[in-house]
Design a protein around this motif. Structure first.
Motif, PDB file in Angstrom:
ATOM      1  N   SER A 119      16.434 -15.861  42.649  1.00  0.00           N
ATOM      2  CA  SER A 119      15.478 -15.366  41.404  1.00  0.00           C
ATOM      3  C   SER A 119      14.146 -14.840  41.984  1.00  0.00           C
ATOM      4  O   SER A 119      13.623 -15.614  42.961  1.00  0.00           O
ATOM      5  CB  SER A 119      15.319 -16.079  40.253  1.00  0.00           C
ATOM      6  N   GLU A 120      13.450 -13.853  41.558  1.00  0.00           N
ATOM      7  CA  GLU A 120      11.972 -13.583  41.943  1.00  0.00           C
ATOM      8  C   GLU A 120      11.380 -14.090  40.823  1.00  0.00           C
ATOM      9  O   GLU A 120      11.119 -13.515  39.859  1.00  0.00           O
ATOM     10  CB  GLU A 120      11.859 -12.265  42.252  1.00  0.00           C
TER      11      GLU A 120
ATOM     12  N   TRP B 154       5.983 -16.023  27.957  1.00  0.00           N
ATOM     13  CA  TRP B 154       6.270 -15.670  29.344  1.00  0.00           C
ATOM     14  C   TRP B 154       7.669 -16.193  29.965  1.00  0.00           C
ATOM     15  O   TRP B 154       8.159 -17.428  29.560  1.00  0.00           O
ATOM     16  CB  TRP B 154       5.195 -16.217  30.341  1.00  0.00           C
ATOM     17  N   ALA B 155       8.436 -15.271  30.931  1.00  0.00           N
ATOM     18  CA  ALA B 155       9.676 -15.989  31.558  1.00  0.00           C
ATOM     19  C   ALA B 155       9.502 -16.407  32.719  1.00  0.00           C
ATOM     20  O   ALA B 155       8.092 -16.333  33.329  1.00  0.00           O
ATOM     21  CB  ALA B 155      10.584 -14.729  31.562  1.00  0.00           C
ATOM     22  N   TYR B 156      10.223 -17.176  33.565  1.00  0.00           N
ATOM     23  CA  TYR B 156       9.936 -17.469  34.889  1.00  0.00           C
ATOM     24  C   TYR B 156      10.102 -16.217  35.898  1.00  0.00           C
ATOM     25  O   TYR B 156       9.303 -16.091  36.862  1.00  0.00           O
ATOM     26  CB  TYR B 156      11.084 -18.499  35.293  1.00  0.00           C
ATOM     27  N   GLN B 157      11.046 -15.363  35.641  1.00  0.00           N
ATOM     28  CA  GLN B 157      11.147 -14.166  36.521  1.00  0.00           C
ATOM     29  C   GLN B 157      10.171 -13.017  36.601  1.00  0.00           C
ATOM     30  O   GLN B 157       9.548 -12.816  35.423  1.00  0.00           O
ATOM     31  CB  GLN B 157      12.537 -13.755  36.196  1.00  0.00           C
ATOM     32  N   LYS B 158       9.963 -12.404  37.522  1.00  0.00           N
ATOM     33  CA  LYS B 158       9.095 -11.390  37.401  1.00  0.00           C
ATOM     34  C   LYS B 158       9.460 -10.153  36.634  1.00  0.00           C
ATOM     35  O   LYS B 158       8.796  -9.536  35.949  1.00  0.00           O
ATOM     36  CB  LYS B 158       9.185 -10.769  38.919  1.00  0.00           C
TER      37      LYS B 158
ATOM     38  N   THR C 287      18.367  -5.106  37.354  1.00  0.00           N
ATOM     39  CA  THR C 287      19.150  -6.414  37.528  1.00  0.00           C
ATOM     40  C   THR C 287      19.135  -6.880  35.993  1.00  0.00           C
ATOM     41  O   THR C 287      18.627  -6.316  35.061  1.00  0.00           O
ATOM     42  CB  THR C 287      18.361  -7.709  38.240  1.00  0.00           C
ATOM     43  N   TRP C 288      19.773  -8.299  36.045  1.00  0.00           N
ATOM     44  CA  TRP C 288      19.956  -8.727  34.787  1.00  0.00           C
ATOM     45  C   TRP C 288      19.428 -10.164  34.594  1.00  0.00           C
ATOM     46  O   TRP C 288      19.803 -10.812  35.324  1.00  0.00           O
ATOM     47  CB  TRP C 288      21.514  -8.831  34.328  1.00  0.00           C
ATOM     48  N   ALA C 289      18.625 -10.451  33.433  1.00  0.00           N
ATOM     49  CA  ALA C 289      17.952 -11.617  33.232  1.00  0.00           C
ATOM     50  C   ALA C 289      17.359 -12.324  34.513  1.00  0.00           C
ATOM     51  O   ALA C 289      16.700 -13.579  34.483  1.00  0.00           O
ATOM     52  CB  ALA C 289      19.016 -12.622  32.925  1.00  0.00           C
ATOM     53  N   GLY C 290      16.950 -11.450  35.525  1.00  0.00           N
ATOM     54  CA  GLY C 290      16.090 -12.001  36.824  1.00  0.00           C
ATOM     55  C   GLY C 290      16.939 -13.052  37.321  1.00  0.00           C
ATOM     56  O   GLY C 290      16.150 -13.816  38.067  1.00  0.00           O
TER      57      GLY C 290
END
Length: 393
Positions: A287-288, A345-349, A233-236
């Motif tokens: 989003s995951e 850290w990002a929000y998405q997995k 995917t892209w950018a989660g």
């Protein structure tokens, strides 16, 4: 999206229809943007147009009220521009109602009032829209697109911000551009609508940048492929992924290159975000994103203050998981802070390019509160994360 990409099957259609008609957003035959909110023309239009693609006719009693509401609100022409763009890309609206998005926008230098580098996460959705808009116009006029230049794939966006590399530098100011090109910088502050703002920026980009748009469209494709995440995917994020899939599909239709593998993988990644509820229904996540939740749970484990903390297996596993999800590679944040070392850290997995301050702060709070904060790996994660967060201020 599934219909546009040729990915629909009977199971997917039935699961989606079941979820739509039992959604907590549905009330009195209309859908809202949030539970308890007013009926949303954009959400309702997106749903009924999607249902029509899935074979639910306008005469179906379940959607009759929604179609009437849609018509009374003025149809697709009265929807928010971003929804119109998405619906048009999905084939549910006509392209002629949209402003042209020129891929030459990517050439605007950092000194321009609006440019690729100051967009943040929005660039993950805008770049594929530029590609889709360009190849859509080529298709509408019956033109032919050039085959993908392998050099554009290797460049991966390195040309962005350099319309004429020998003439521009970040030290030069906008009045220099006025003199050089003989026309004024657009007055963006007084644009009366989003459409006018986009028209001003895109017209300026077209006039500012020499050559044709094909180069920049292919440069954008190279960047899109570079930024593909581990799950395809892209950018989660659903919107960025959906728009990228549509852009690659449009380019594939014009035989720019065969992007079937990337489209299939991105679709599978998107479908992988679906979850089954206790009642058996399946819903599609936007989003995951387990990072924020994991960090908050880790902090909650620490609230008891008892000896249980020293042996709590869940706390240990959460800390290990979060340390493993720290981002150590390059990302789009480096456009603004090129010398800053990674560590956020990002929000998405799966979103290695867009760490954010909020999630980083929550993870640091959780890690700092564990009784393992003195261990080497956690100490290093806290140090590099803190350095990154402070550097982004």
């Amino acid at each position: 999206l599934g219909a546009k990409l040729g990915k629909l099957d009977a199971t997917l259609i039935q699961e989606s229809v079941d979820r739509i008609f039992s959604s907590p957003l549905l009330r009195d035959g209309l859908w809202s943007a949030y539970i308890g909110g007013p009926a949303s023309p954009e959400v309702t239009a997106s749903i009924i147009l999607g249902l029509e693609k899935a074979g639910i006719p306008r005469t179906d009693p379940r959607v009759a009220t929604a179609w009437r509401f849609y018509r009374e609100k003025g149809g697709v022409k009265k929807l928010h521009l971003l929804f119109r763009m998405l619906l048009t890309a999905l084939g549910a609206a006509e392209r002629k109602s949209l402003p042209y998005l020129s891929p030459k926008f990517l050439a605007l230098p950092k000194i321009a009032p609006v440019n690729f580098f100051n967009l943040g996460l929005a660039r993950a959705a805008l770049v594929p829209m530029l590609v889709w808009s360009h190849y859509g116009e080529v298709q509408d006029r019956g033109g032919e697109a050039l085959p993908m230049d392998p050099e554009r794939l290797r460049s991966v966006g390195l040309k962005f911000g350099h319309p004429i590399s020998t003439l521009f530098s970040e030290s030069r100011r906008i009045p220099f551009l006025d003199t050089l090109f003989g026309f004024a910088t657009p007055d963006l502050e007084h644009a009366s609508s989003v459409e006018e703002l986009i028209h001003l920026v895109m017209t300026w980009a077209d006039r500012l940048t020499p050559g044709n748009s094909e180069f920049w469209a292919q440069e954008a494709i190279g960047w899109m492929l570079l930024t593909t995440q581990e799950d395809g995917t892209w950018a989660g994020v659903f919107q960025a992924t959906a728009l990228t899939l549509l852009a690659l599909d449009q380019a594939r239709a014009l035989q720019v290159d065969d992007f079937t593998a990337q489209i299939d993988r991105g679709w599978q990644g998107l479908i992988g975000w679906r979850r089954r509820l206790p009642n058996g229904q399946v819903f599609q996540q936007f989003s995951e994103g387990p990072i924020m939740e994991s960090a908050r749970i880790l902090t909650a484990f620490q609230a008891d203050g008892g000896t249980r903390r020293t042996t709590h297996d869940s706390e240990r596993r959460l800390a290990d998981y979060l340390v493993g999800k720290q981002i150590h590679g390059d990302g789009d944040w480096m456009y603004r802070q090129p010398r800053l070392q990674p560590g956020g850290w990002a929000y998405q997995k799966f979103n290695s390019r867009y760490p954010d301050i909020d999630d980083t702060a929550m993870v640091l709070e959780g890690l700092a509160g564990t009784n393992r904060h003195g261990e080497h790996d956690i100490r290093e994660a806290i140090s590099s994360g803190t350095n990154w967060m402070i550097g982004m201020q």
